[in-house]
Scaffold this active site. Structure first.
Site, PDB file in Angstrom:
ATOM      1  N   ASP A 195       0.835  -1.215   0.000  1.00  0.00           N
ATOM      2  CA  ASP A 195       0.000   0.000   0.000  1.00  0.00           C
ATOM      3  C   ASP A 195       0.865   1.260   0.000  1.00  0.00           C
ATOM      4  O   ASP A 195       0.560   2.235  -0.684  1.00  0.00           O
ATOM      5  CB  ASP A 195      -0.908   0.018   1.243  1.00  0.00           C
ATOM      6  CG  ASP A 195      -2.011  -1.029   1.141  1.00  0.00           C
ATOM      7  OD1 ASP A 195      -2.033  -1.760   0.113  1.00  0.00           O
ATOM      8  OD2 ASP A 195      -2.826  -1.129   2.080  1.00  0.00           O
ATOM      9  N   ALA A 196       1.957   1.222   0.772  1.00  0.00           N
ATOM     10  CA  ALA A 196       2.816   2.403   0.893  1.00  0.00           C
ATOM     11  C   ALA A 196       3.432   2.763  -0.458  1.00  0.00           C
ATOM     12  O   ALA A 196       3.529   3.938  -0.822  1.00  0.00           O
ATOM     13  CB  ALA A 196       3.918   2.156   1.922  1.00  0.00           C
ATOM     14  N   TYR A 204       2.126   1.983  -3.382  1.00  0.00           N
ATOM     15  CA  TYR A 204       1.017   2.478  -4.203  1.00  0.00           C
ATOM     16  C   TYR A 204       0.766   3.955  -3.883  1.00  0.00           C
ATOM     17  O   TYR A 204       0.641   4.796  -4.784  1.00  0.00           O
ATOM     18  CB  TYR A 204      -0.244   1.649  -3.943  1.00  0.00           C
ATOM     19  CG  TYR A 204      -1.454   2.145  -4.700  1.00  0.00           C
ATOM     20  CD1 TYR A 204      -1.707   1.713  -5.991  1.00  0.00           C
ATOM     21  CD2 TYR A 204      -2.335   3.064  -4.120  1.00  0.00           C
ATOM     22  CE1 TYR A 204      -2.806   2.181  -6.701  1.00  0.00           C
ATOM     23  CE2 TYR A 204      -3.431   3.550  -4.813  1.00  0.00           C
ATOM     24  CZ  TYR A 204      -3.663   3.101  -6.108  1.00  0.00           C
ATOM     25  OH  TYR A 204      -4.743   3.575  -6.808  1.00  0.00           O
ATOM     26  N   ASP A 205       0.719   4.277  -2.579  1.00  0.00           N
ATOM     27  CA  ASP A 205       0.475   5.667  -2.162  1.00  0.00           C
ATOM     28  C   ASP A 205       1.554   6.599  -2.702  1.00  0.00           C
ATOM     29  O   ASP A 205       1.283   7.736  -3.092  1.00  0.00           O
ATOM     30  CB  ASP A 205       0.431   5.757  -0.628  1.00  0.00           C
ATOM     31  CG  ASP A 205      -0.791   5.028  -0.071  1.00  0.00           C
ATOM     32  OD1 ASP A 205      -1.739   4.782  -0.851  1.00  0.00           O
ATOM     33  OD2 ASP A 205      -0.784   4.694   1.135  1.00  0.00           O
ATOM     34  N   SER A 228      -9.323 -12.057 -43.292  1.00  0.00           N
ATOM     35  CA  SER A 228     -10.039 -13.333 -43.133  1.00  0.00           C
ATOM     36  C   SER A 228      -9.377 -14.366 -44.045  1.00  0.00           C
ATOM     37  O   SER A 228      -8.294 -14.133 -44.564  1.00  0.00           O
ATOM     38  CB  SER A 228     -11.523 -13.158 -43.420  1.00  0.00           C
ATOM     39  OG  SER A 228     -11.677 -12.640 -44.710  1.00  0.00           O
ATOM     40  N   LYS A 234      -7.475 -24.706 -37.122  1.00  0.00           N
ATOM     41  CA  LYS A 234      -8.245 -23.459 -37.120  1.00  0.00           C
ATOM     42  C   LYS A 234      -9.132 -23.504 -35.878  1.00  0.00           C
ATOM     43  O   LYS A 234     -10.142 -24.216 -35.844  1.00  0.00           O
ATOM     44  CB  LYS A 234      -9.076 -23.324 -38.402  1.00  0.00           C
ATOM     45  CG  LYS A 234      -9.790 -21.990 -38.500  1.00  0.00           C
ATOM     46  CD  LYS A 234     -10.277 -21.724 -39.929  1.00  0.00           C
ATOM     47  CE  LYS A 234     -10.834 -20.324 -40.084  1.00  0.00           C
ATOM     48  NZ  LYS A 234     -12.147 -20.140 -39.459  1.00  0.00           N
ATOM     49  N   ARG A 271     -11.176  -8.258 -33.146  1.00  0.00           N
ATOM     50  CA  ARG A 271     -10.966  -8.080 -34.577  1.00  0.00           C
ATOM     51  C   ARG A 271     -11.811  -6.929 -35.113  1.00  0.00           C
ATOM     52  O   ARG A 271     -11.400  -6.202 -36.011  1.00  0.00           O
ATOM     53  CB  ARG A 271     -11.346  -9.388 -35.280  1.00  0.00           C
ATOM     54  CG  ARG A 271     -11.214  -9.389 -36.751  1.00  0.00           C
ATOM     55  CD  ARG A 271     -11.398 -10.820 -37.234  1.00  0.00           C
ATOM     56  NE  ARG A 271     -11.151 -10.943 -38.645  1.00  0.00           N
ATOM     57  CZ  ARG A 271     -12.088 -10.844 -39.577  1.00  0.00           C
ATOM     58  NH1 ARG A 271     -13.324 -10.606 -39.225  1.00  0.00           N
ATOM     59  NH2 ARG A 271     -11.798 -10.972 -40.836  1.00  0.00           N
ATOM     60  N   LYS A 306      -0.597 -22.274 -44.417  1.00  0.00           N
ATOM     61  CA  LYS A 306       0.066 -20.996 -44.693  1.00  0.00           C
ATOM     62  C   LYS A 306       1.381 -21.247 -45.413  1.00  0.00           C
ATOM     63  O   LYS A 306       2.063 -22.238 -45.109  1.00  0.00           O
ATOM     64  CB  LYS A 306       0.362 -20.274 -43.355  1.00  0.00           C
ATOM     65  CG  LYS A 306      -0.885 -20.002 -42.540  1.00  0.00           C
ATOM     66  CD  LYS A 306      -0.571 -19.448 -41.162  1.00  0.00           C
ATOM     67  CE  LYS A 306      -1.889 -19.225 -40.401  1.00  0.00           C
ATOM     68  NZ  LYS A 306      -1.708 -18.769 -39.028  1.00  0.00           N
TER      69      LYS A 306
END
Ligand code: IVH
Length: 320
Positions: free
Chosen positions: A37-38, A40-41, A86, A130, A151, A299
């Site tokens: 917390d410290a 973060y502060d 696509s 796929k 997409r 591909k």
């Protein structure tokens, strides 16, 4: 020490806002804070001081002006740097052979000098499942996941970064030497997780999902990432842009695996006959696969040749 320029201050403010927003997300949504917390502060005060000294940088969305992890009312549209294309279909071996012929002719015409053919003249392909889910694009800068998009219409996606951050398969941080990277893949649900989710929906009297794809799509587009976090979503990468050392698709995805991404694990296949064998193997194993597929994607393996082949409209010539 010289004074910081306005641009430097703006960058610092933006960096702090991003960092604090990330800690808000970890604390309020994931319930998994990673700083005390410290600390973060301290970050919070740092931002407050900079914003007070530079009122021109005011933003109502700044974590200093909001409470907790404020939910958006909708998803912000963000253009894709490269369109999300696509795929053309091949429904038979004849379709596939025709496509292979066309690709080889085009490559010869383009003067491709890369060693893409084996001695028998077969072209090197990569074949992979796929996955039946929904496409997303992940953007990394200096190793950090900064943005995740749907997409959308292929040109403009929707910002679902914080929903994607609840998916454990998606790394938030890569080694910092990875500067700019875009990873694309499919968010999906396994068959067994889908069945369990529907049983839970039934017990709770809530609506059932029609199939794993619908369940995944509905879960990832929730306004409240807490809901997304409760859903068993998974991710498989199938493409990457920005890996300088990869020359083939299969190699690029191997590099992605090393960086911590699950991938579709493309299989190298020389020519149509090898693709056909691969297809039959996948078909035989289909029932045993943990997730649903709607075919095989083939591909051209060489990435330079993919570029040479390019796209017609929304469909790449290098994949089917
Ligand atoms: S490649 C440019 N590989 O299929 C090539 N797409 O019609 C297009 N999909 O919505 C993407 N698994 O999300 C590719 N292994 C895979 C895929 C895959 C599923 C989806 C993709 C897109 C659609 C393309």
């Amino acid at each position: 020490m010289s004074e910081k320029t306005t641009a430097e201050v703006k960058r610092e403010i933006e960096r702090l806002r991003r960092e604090i927003t990330e800690h808000n997300f970890r604390y309020h949504i994931l319930a998994q804070p990673i700083i005390a917390d410290a600390e973060y502060d301290r970050l919070f005060r740092c931002l407050q001081e900079l914003e007070t000294a530079h009122p021109e940088c005011f933003s109502a969305q700044s974590p200093t002006q909001t409470v907790g992890f404020p939910l958006q009312t909708d998803f912000q549209p963000v253009p894709h740097p490269l369109p999300m294309l696509s795929l053309a279909n091949a429904f038979s071996l004849a379709d596939l052979a025709e496509w292979d012929n066309r690709v080889r002719k085009l490559l010869v015409k383009s003067g491709s000098a890369d060693p893409i053919f084996d001695p028998a003249g077969h072209l090197a392909y990569a074949a992979e499942v796929k996955v039946d889910g929904l496409a997303v694009a992940l953007h990394y800068e200096d190793g950090a996941l900064i943005c995740g998009l749907t997409r959308g219409d292929g040109l403009v996606g929707e910002d679902i970064t914080f929903n994607l951050r609840t998916i454990k398969d998606i790394p938030w941080q890569l080694p910092p030497y990875v500067d700019q990277l875009e990873v694309r893949g499919e968010v999906y649900m396994t068959k067994s997780d889908f069945a369990a989710l529907n049983e839970q929906q039934l017990r709770r009297g809530e609506k059932l999902f029609a199939n794993p794809r619908n369940a995944a799509a509905g879960s990832v587009r929730q306004i409240d990432p807490k809901v997304t976090r409760e859903r068993p979503l998974r991710f498989l990468a199938y493409a990457v842009f920005g890996l300088a050392d990869a020359t083939t698709h299969a190699h690029a995805l191997e590099r992605l695996e090393q960086l911590g991404f699950p991938t579709t694990r493309p299989q190298r296949a020389m020519g149509v006959k090898a693709i056909q064998e691969n297809y039959e193997r996948v078909l035989a194993e289909r029932e045993q696969l943990p997730f649903e597929i709607d075919g095989l994607v083939v591909k051209v393996n060489n990435l330079l040749d993919q570029e040479r082949l390019g796209a017609v409209g929304r469909e790449p010539r290098w994949a089917v």
